[in-house]
Design a protein around this motif. Structure first.
Motif, PDB file in Angstrom:
ATOM      1  N   HIS A  35      -1.876  18.336  31.428  1.00 34.52           N
ATOM      2  CA  HIS A  35      -1.905  19.673  31.417  1.00 34.52           C
ATOM      3  C   HIS A  35      -1.258  19.943  30.090  1.00 34.52           C
ATOM      4  N   GLY A  36      -1.694  21.259  29.697  1.00 34.94           N
ATOM      5  CA  GLY A  36      -1.222  21.913  28.624  1.00 34.94           C
ATOM      6  C   GLY A  36      -1.473  21.627  27.327  1.00 34.94           C
ATOM      7  N   GLY A  37      -2.277  20.775  27.238  1.00 34.16           N
ATOM      8  CA  GLY A  37      -2.985  20.212  25.902  1.00 34.16           C
ATOM      9  C   GLY A  37      -4.218  20.229  25.385  1.00 34.16           C
ATOM     10  N   HIS A  38      -4.803  19.612  24.367  1.00 39.04           N
ATOM     11  CA  HIS A  38      -6.070  19.602  24.013  1.00 39.04           C
ATOM     12  C   HIS A  38      -6.672  18.429  23.625  1.00 39.04           C
ATOM     13  N   PHE A  39      -8.067  18.130  23.573  1.00 41.13           N
ATOM     14  CA  PHE A  39      -8.606  16.929  22.970  1.00 41.13           C
ATOM     15  C   PHE A  39      -8.725  16.941  21.612  1.00 41.13           C
ATOM     16  N   THR A  40      -8.557  15.907  20.761  1.00 37.45           N
ATOM     17  CA  THR A  40      -8.947  15.980  19.344  1.00 37.45           C
ATOM     18  C   THR A  40     -10.378  15.607  19.314  1.00 37.45           C
ATOM     19  N   GLU A  41     -10.685  15.278  18.072  1.00 42.86           N
ATOM     20  CA  GLU A  41     -12.307  15.399  17.818  1.00 42.86           C
ATOM     21  C   GLU A  41     -12.576  13.831  17.845  1.00 42.86           C
ATOM     22  N   LEU A  42     -14.061  13.781  18.289  1.00 40.77           N
ATOM     23  CA  LEU A  42     -14.624  12.250  18.200  1.00 40.77           C
ATOM     24  C   LEU A  42     -14.713  11.819  16.655  1.00 40.77           C
ATOM     25  N   PRO A  43     -14.919  10.505  16.592  1.00 38.82           N
ATOM     26  CA  PRO A  43     -14.505   9.499  17.795  1.00 38.82           C
ATOM     27  C   PRO A  43     -12.890   9.250  17.706  1.00 38.82           C
ATOM     28  N   ASP A  80       1.005  34.486  40.711  1.00 37.85           N
ATOM     29  CA  ASP A  80       0.779  34.371  42.301  1.00 37.85           C
ATOM     30  C   ASP A  80      -0.664  33.941  42.511  1.00 37.85           C
ATOM     31  N   ILE A  81      -0.725  32.909  43.185  1.00 33.02           N
ATOM     32  CA  ILE A  81      -1.667  32.171  43.814  1.00 33.02           C
ATOM     33  C   ILE A  81      -2.988  33.124  44.509  1.00 33.02           C
ATOM     34  N   ASN A  82      -2.631  34.434  44.865  1.00 30.87           N
ATOM     35  CA  ASN A  82      -3.672  34.988  45.286  1.00 30.87           C
ATOM     36  C   ASN A  82      -3.710  36.356  44.192  1.00 30.87           C
ATOM     37  N   ILE A  83      -3.420  36.200  43.217  1.00 32.65           N
ATOM     38  CA  ILE A  83      -3.724  37.381  42.307  1.00 32.65           C
ATOM     39  C   ILE A  83      -4.609  36.607  41.041  1.00 32.65           C
ATOM     40  N   THR A  84      -3.985  35.728  40.304  1.00 28.97           N
ATOM     41  CA  THR A  84      -4.531  35.537  39.139  1.00 28.97           C
ATOM     42  C   THR A  84      -4.260  34.156  38.362  1.00 28.97           C
ATOM     43  N   LEU A  85      -4.999  33.323  37.740  1.00 28.34           N
ATOM     44  CA  LEU A  85      -4.839  32.356  36.853  1.00 28.34           C
ATOM     45  C   LEU A  85      -4.517  32.795  35.277  1.00 28.34           C
ATOM     46  N   ARG A  86      -3.859  32.176  34.686  1.00 30.93           N
ATOM     47  CA  ARG A  86      -3.603  32.774  33.396  1.00 30.93           C
ATOM     48  C   ARG A  86      -4.549  32.349  32.258  1.00 30.93           C
ATOM     49  N   ASN A  87      -5.437  31.408  32.222  1.00 34.88           N
ATOM     50  CA  ASN A  87      -6.367  31.031  31.623  1.00 34.88           C
ATOM     51  C   ASN A  87      -7.684  30.334  32.457  1.00 34.88           C
ATOM     52  N   THR A  88      -8.927  30.501  31.636  1.00 30.34           N
ATOM     53  CA  THR A  88      -9.744  29.599  32.242  1.00 30.34           C
ATOM     54  C   THR A  88      -9.385  28.179  32.064  1.00 30.34           C
ATOM     55  N   VAL A 128      -6.608  12.879  35.531  1.00 33.50           N
ATOM     56  CA  VAL A 128      -7.447  14.210  35.422  1.00 33.50           C
ATOM     57  C   VAL A 128      -6.903  14.903  34.201  1.00 33.50           C
ATOM     58  N   TYR A 129      -7.757  15.267  33.389  1.00 33.02           N
ATOM     59  CA  TYR A 129      -7.434  16.193  32.169  1.00 33.02           C
ATOM     60  C   TYR A 129      -7.629  17.570  32.296  1.00 33.02           C
ATOM     61  N   ILE A 130      -6.847  18.433  31.725  1.00 33.92           N
ATOM     62  CA  ILE A 130      -7.178  19.878  31.978  1.00 33.92           C
ATOM     63  C   ILE A 130      -7.069  20.471  30.772  1.00 33.92           C
ATOM     64  N   GLU A 131      -8.362  21.122  30.353  1.00 34.05           N
ATOM     65  CA  GLU A 131      -8.443  22.243  29.086  1.00 34.05           C
ATOM     66  C   GLU A 131      -7.996  23.483  29.699  1.00 34.05           C
ATOM     67  N   HIS A 132      -7.581  24.203  28.714  1.00 33.81           N
ATOM     68  CA  HIS A 132      -7.028  25.643  29.065  1.00 33.81           C
ATOM     69  C   HIS A 132      -7.690  26.510  28.054  1.00 33.81           C
ATOM     70  N   GLY A 133      -8.581  27.466  28.341  1.00 34.42           N
ATOM     71  CA  GLY A 133      -9.123  28.536  27.577  1.00 34.42           C
ATOM     72  C   GLY A 133     -10.672  28.077  27.325  1.00 34.42           C
ATOM     73  N   GLY A 214     -15.945  29.011  23.903  1.00 34.69           N
ATOM     74  CA  GLY A 214     -15.319  29.166  25.337  1.00 34.69           C
ATOM     75  C   GLY A 214     -14.433  30.309  25.308  1.00 34.69           C
ATOM     76  N   THR A 215     -13.870  30.544  24.087  1.00 37.48           N
ATOM     77  CA  THR A 215     -12.890  31.641  24.224  1.00 37.48           C
ATOM     78  C   THR A 215     -13.203  33.118  24.070  1.00 37.48           C
ATOM     79  N   LYS A 216     -12.655  33.841  24.556  1.00 34.53           N
ATOM     80  CA  LYS A 216     -12.942  35.377  24.865  1.00 34.53           C
ATOM     81  C   LYS A 216     -12.831  35.837  23.516  1.00 34.53           C
ATOM     82  N   LYS A 217     -13.349  36.798  23.182  1.00 34.12           N
ATOM     83  CA  LYS A 217     -13.151  37.622  21.999  1.00 34.12           C
ATOM     84  C   LYS A 217     -12.062  38.614  22.412  1.00 34.12           C
TER      85      LYS A 217
END
Length: 1053
Positions: A35-43, A80-88, A128-133, A214-217
């Protein structure tokens, strides 16, 4: 849906035995969260800039994507688990055995979760890999039931038909793969309702109210700030100072707008890049200050927009800023290696960095018919033609300016970055991100230093990986050619990053000692340097260091056994030395290391220094009744004799046997020596010595030179509460630290300290599972004693003494008041012998209150004492960056290097005793044994491989016996002059030249035809080979006789 609360989160370095864990929970599994990272480009896709955690005890019967959100919540990604996540967030799992290029699969629906659980049966840990945003993995949007769901699923507050339909469609199955912060809606990728809210991105992926990536303007989190060093408000705000802005929910408004109007709004948002949400991002340096003039402000705003659009799409882009030049050069190296391009830095100074691509261009072209043909070599124009303007003298290529050779390095890729004036900021000014060259497997940027950075994590987990395996893994990972030598250098550099530099760590010794004593109060750390030849020098050369940690000192005193084993073992690094150690024995007969030191060599001086430091820690004086056990190492005997003359010094019986075997070999001597060492009375000892004398007087005389009070229990005192005969406690300790002895000095010391700290924790776990009065080992020993006591017959004199008879007629007297027995086992060990236990049972049968037999055992063996010993725990220390700096002005340097003779040896030389009992296929192996030849009587070979290594004269002519010489193995030199016995020929007149040759040959032929001796070998041969065998013997004898005649005339042969 009920939330799963049973899982546990642990760090990557926490060691957990998965097989043992799931031996209890067979159906459960673990997940390794990236978590907390991102993927590089292929290949060659990799997950970078992220963190790793393990989550254990997932129940497959209750698993859902909801559980992954709970994990993120516990990792701190939500307020807060009942309120919000920080990112998609987007979840992907890696199919076991696959790579990140082809093996990623989404977890976005119940269908995806079922596919994920199919791999759990065979693999207990899934990545399991997680992408944020946003997501760069296209397979996520191919999920048949992917959806985006907000954790704030307040169903009672949702009143639209669309949301009711959505919730009814899935029921209680709230599986999802992406959670959005500021949206209170659920959107299916397959749902036809509300389709106007979904846009088609440039890559064909569908996103909700956002860009194609996938990012919000207007999301300021992904925006990179412009250079604005004049504003003092550009500062990082800590989490506790964040501004809690109110949540403005505009979704009800958007969902009730007419379709045409909604399309117009969304199109307007894409066109107008200046409209942003009023969200304050506390992770952004940009302050929004309007103090700049309009032109400067507009330029900075345009640069920020440029960075926001490009920072996730490519590694480099125009307007990108860096804090220093090293960041640019590192990114260039990563780009060259990952894309397999021959990129080189042409200009590198204090203000500029310019890089070109020098890749090889394709050597073919397409003609008018569409056929690939070989390129024709261009003939360079002559200097006169260039002067006249007939040929191109220069050409602009890739923004490089004019180059003299237009045909060289025509790949247009170029990067230029420079330092902004009066700032410490670097910016990319020119970038032509286009390649026309071919990818290559030989990239100059792929150096050993670069590869070492990618090996650190792997070598931390498996430092013993072979160089060949490292080479293969690097070639597969980067798809580049990596030589074995480069892989070796990369591994060496990576190991240096992990364990430190040998020379540098000597300079940090004072800081390390200060931190060690600070973390463990009561510790003794003594550092000694070589005498300085130049007092004004700023350096001091390391000599030795002694460490005795405070908790270990207190724990040893709580044991109650005044016994220590002393031993030394060698260092394996480039700076040779010796590790001296003092190891005790706890109540469970386990080792208890007390102190250790690193010295230059094993000498009387170093052992005296070590024992002086040890005596100060244990308050020992010259007349102390202490017990030491040693291997009689170099210098240790005079050191103990001078410092502690009244101490009991035991010699390791195994090493005495090793010395004895050099002269007296055989199991009989070993058994007699062991019998002598284990006898507990002097009478039995003397009888055993007489047996040895009758067997071999020389062995008796040799052993009599060693005083028995050093190696026989019959002469031991009982003050140590131990009958130990071997120095096994030190051997065990040396075996535990063998992996750290080739590391730098601080790493060695830390390896030992960490082993001691972990060992205490391991023993405490054993103590928790123990419930007897005695320690586990003492309990087993005492149970065996009680079993033997049942065979004894007790007689009582009416007082405190008892007469105990054994089954074989032996009889001993036990005094229960003094707690002694004539066999002396109770006195030596502190544990009642079988005669004492039988007496206790007899006393109990007569109505005496003696309690249970375990209460008569010395307190050393009690579980309560064992617990008290290990209640003194070692404390951890901070990392190197947190150590306090020493105020001493001089710097410690490494000791002088003394190159040892021969190749450095890693493995310890095994003794002959350790090699006994080796079998091979049901037969005793002859490996490492001394062989003696049956022909030449020389050692080192047998008669089958004998090539005449023996001296001449050992074999006489005509007297070769059966089996000593095989056909074709009669060699020159086995016949000595003066021993020729060829029948009637006794003397041959010394004649030189041809006459001697003819004479000798005729005489031998005459003798061979009549009575030339034949041994058993010739008679056993077939008739056609008998003549050949005799001729071969004749030729050998002729050569010897001829040599004698030519060397010494008129001499008897």
């Amino acid at each position: 849906m009920a939330e799963q609360e049973f899982f546990e989160i642990r760090q990557r370095l926490d060691q957990v035995d998965v097989d043992e864990l799931y031996g209890i929970y067979e159906t459960m599994f673990s997940v390794k969260i990236h978590h907390g990272g991102h993927f590089t480009e292929l290949p060659g896709r990799v997950y970078v800039d992220g963190h790793e955690n393990f989550v254990d005890l997932f129940d497959p019967n209750k698993f859902s994507v909801r559980d992954l959100d709970l994990v993120l919540f516990k990792l701190g990604y939500v307020m807060d688990i009942n309120i919000t996540l920080r990112n998609t967030v987007y979840y992907h799992y890696l199919i076991p055995g696959s790579d990140l290029d082809l093996g990623l699969q989404p977890i976005g629906s119940s269908y995806d979760a079922l596919n994920f659980l199919e791999h759990v049966g065979m693999h207990k840990t899934i990545n399991v890999y997680i992408e944020h945003g946003f997501s760069t993995v296209n397979t996520y949007f191919c999920s048949p039931r992917s959806l985006m769901l907000n954790l704030n699923d307040r169903r009672n507050e949702v009143g639209t038909e669309q949301e009711e339909h959505t919730l009814l469609d899935y029921g209680d199955d709230e599986l999802f793969g992406a959670s959005q912060l500021n949206d209170n809606y659920v959107q299916h990728s397959e749902d036809t309702h509300g389709s106007n809210d979904v846009e088609e991105g440039d890559n064909g992926t569908k996103n909700v109210d956002g860009n194609a990536d996938g990012t919000k303007k207007g999301d300021g989190k992904h925006a990179t700030n412009d250079v604005d060093d004049d504003n003092d408000s550009d500062f990082v705000v800590e989490e506790g100072d964040e501004i809690a802005d109110v949540k403005v929910d505009m979704m009800d408004y958007l969902m009730n707008v007419d379709a045409d109007v909604e399309d117009f709004i969304l199109d307007k948002k894409e066109d107008d890049e200046l409209i942003k949400y009023d969200v304050i991002d506390n992770e952004d340096f940009y302050s929004g200050d309007e103090s700049d003039d309009d032109a400067t402000r507009v330029r900075k705003r345009m640069l920020r927009q440029q960075r926001m659009l490009n920072e996730k799409k490519s590694i480099f882009y125009v307007g990108q800023i860096f804090g220093n030049k090293k960041e640019i050069k590192d990114l260039i190296t990563n780009l060259a290696v990952n894309h397999r391009r021959e990129i080189k830095i042409k200009k590198d100074d204090n203000t500029r960095v310019r890089a070109y691509c020098y890749g090889e261009l394709p050597n073919f072209e397409v003609d008018e018919d569409g056929v690939y043909t070989q390129k024709k070599e261009q003939v360079n124009s002559s200097k006169s033609d260039e002067t006249k303007g007939l040929g191109p003298a220069s050409k602009h290529v890739g923004g490089r300016g004019k180059i003299k050779d237009p045909d060289a390095h025509l790949c247009p890729w170029v990067l230029y970055a420079s330092k902004i004036t009066n700032t410490e900021t670097w910016m990319i000014k020119t970038l032509v991100d286009e390649h026309t060259c071919l990818q290559t497997r030989t990239v100059s940027k792929c150096t050993a230093a670069f590869l070492a950075n990618h090996l650190v994590d792997q070598l931390q987990e498996n430092p013993k990986i072979p160089v060949v395996a490292v080479q293969e893994q690097l070639q597969r990972k980067f798809e580049l050619g990596v030589s074995k030598m480069k892989a070796f250098r990369a591994k060496t550099k990576a190991m240096m990053k992990i364990y430190g530099d040998y020379d540098v760590q000597y300079g940090l010794l004072r800081d390390y000692c200060t931190e060690l004593m600070k973390a463990n109060p009561g510790s003794t750390v003594k550092l000694e340097m070589e005498p300085a030849t130049d007092p004004t020098s700023s350096t001091r050369r390391f000599m030795r260091i002694y460490v005795c940690l405070g908790p270990l000192k207190q724990g040893f005193k709580a044991i109650g056994r005044d016994l220590l084993g002393l031993d030394g073992t060698f260092m394996k690094g480039p700076y040779p030395g010796q590790i001296l150690s003092a190891v005790g024995i706890d109540g469970n007969n386990g080792i208890y290391p007390l102190s250790y030191a690193i010295v230059e060599a094993e000498t009387t001086e170093t052992w005296t220094w070590f024992l002086e430091c040890l005596g100060d820690d244990l308050d020992l004086v010259a007349n102390s009744n202490f017990t030491f056990v040693s291997d009689r190492q170099k210098g240790i005997l005079p050191a103990i004799g001078n410092l502690f003359p009244y101490a009991e010094h035991r010699y390791c019986l195994r090493h005495i046997n090793e010395n004895m075997k050099q002269t007296f070999k055989g199991k009989a001597y070993k058994d007699m020596l062991w019998k002598l060492g284990t006898t507990t009375t002097k009478i039995h000892f003397q009888k055993a010595m007489n047996e040895l004398k009758n067997f071999n007087k020389d062995a008796h005389d040799w052993l009599s030179k060693i005083p028995p009070n050093h190696w026989s229990r019959s002469h031991f005192s009982g003050r140590a509460r131990s009958d130990v005969l071997l120095n096994n406690m030190c051997e065990v300790f040396n075996g535990k630290i063998v992996e750290g002895r080739d590391k730098p000095i601080i790493t060695v010391l830390e390896y030992i300290r960490e082993y001691l700290m972990r060992r205490i924790v391991t023993v405490l776990k054993v103590i928790e599972n123990s419930s007897k009065i005695l320690t586990p080992t003492a309990y087993n020993l005492f149970e065996a004693i009680k079993k033997e006591a049942a065979k004894c017959i007790v007689g009582w004199n009416g007082g405190d003494q008892y007469q105990v008879k054994e089954a074989f007629g032996e009889q001993y007297v036990v005094d229960m008041r003094l707690k002694v027995c004539a066999c002396r086992r109770w006195e030596i060990t502190g544990m009642p012998c079988k005669h004492s236990v039988a007496s206790l049972w007899f006393m109990a049968s007569n109505g005496q209150k003696v309690g249970i037999p375990e209460s008569w055992v010395d307190k050393v063996y009690h579980l309560s004492t064992w617990k008290k010993v290990y209640n003194f725990k070692l404390f951890p220390i901070n990392g190197m960056s947190m150590w306090p700096s020493s105020s001493i002005p001089t710097t410690i340097i490494a000791p002088r290097y003394h190159k040892p003779i021969g190749r450095p040896k890693k493995a310890r030389k095994r003794s002959a005793t350790e090699m006994e009992g080796i079998t091979n296929g049901g037969r005793l192996s002859k490996k490492d044994t001394t062989m003696t030849c049956g022909i030449c009587k020389k050692i080192g070979h047998n008669k089958r491989t004998c090539k005449g290594q023996g001296e001449s004269g050992q074999v006489q002519l005509g007297h070769v016996h059966s089996g000593q010489v095989q056909l074709g193995q009669v060699y020159v030199g086995q016949v000595q002059p003066g021993q020729v016995q060829s029948g009637q020929v006794q003397h041959i007149v010394s004649v030189f030249g041809l006459l001697s040759d003819v004479l000798v040959m005729l005489m031998l032929l005459f003798d061979m035809s009549n009575n030339y001796p034949r041994n058993q070998i010739s008679y056993n041969l077939p008739p056609n080979l008998q003549t050949f065998y005799i001729i071969q013997q004749f030729w050998t004898d002729y050569s010897v006789i001829k040599e004698c005649l030519s060397g010494r005339a008129h001499e008897q042969i």
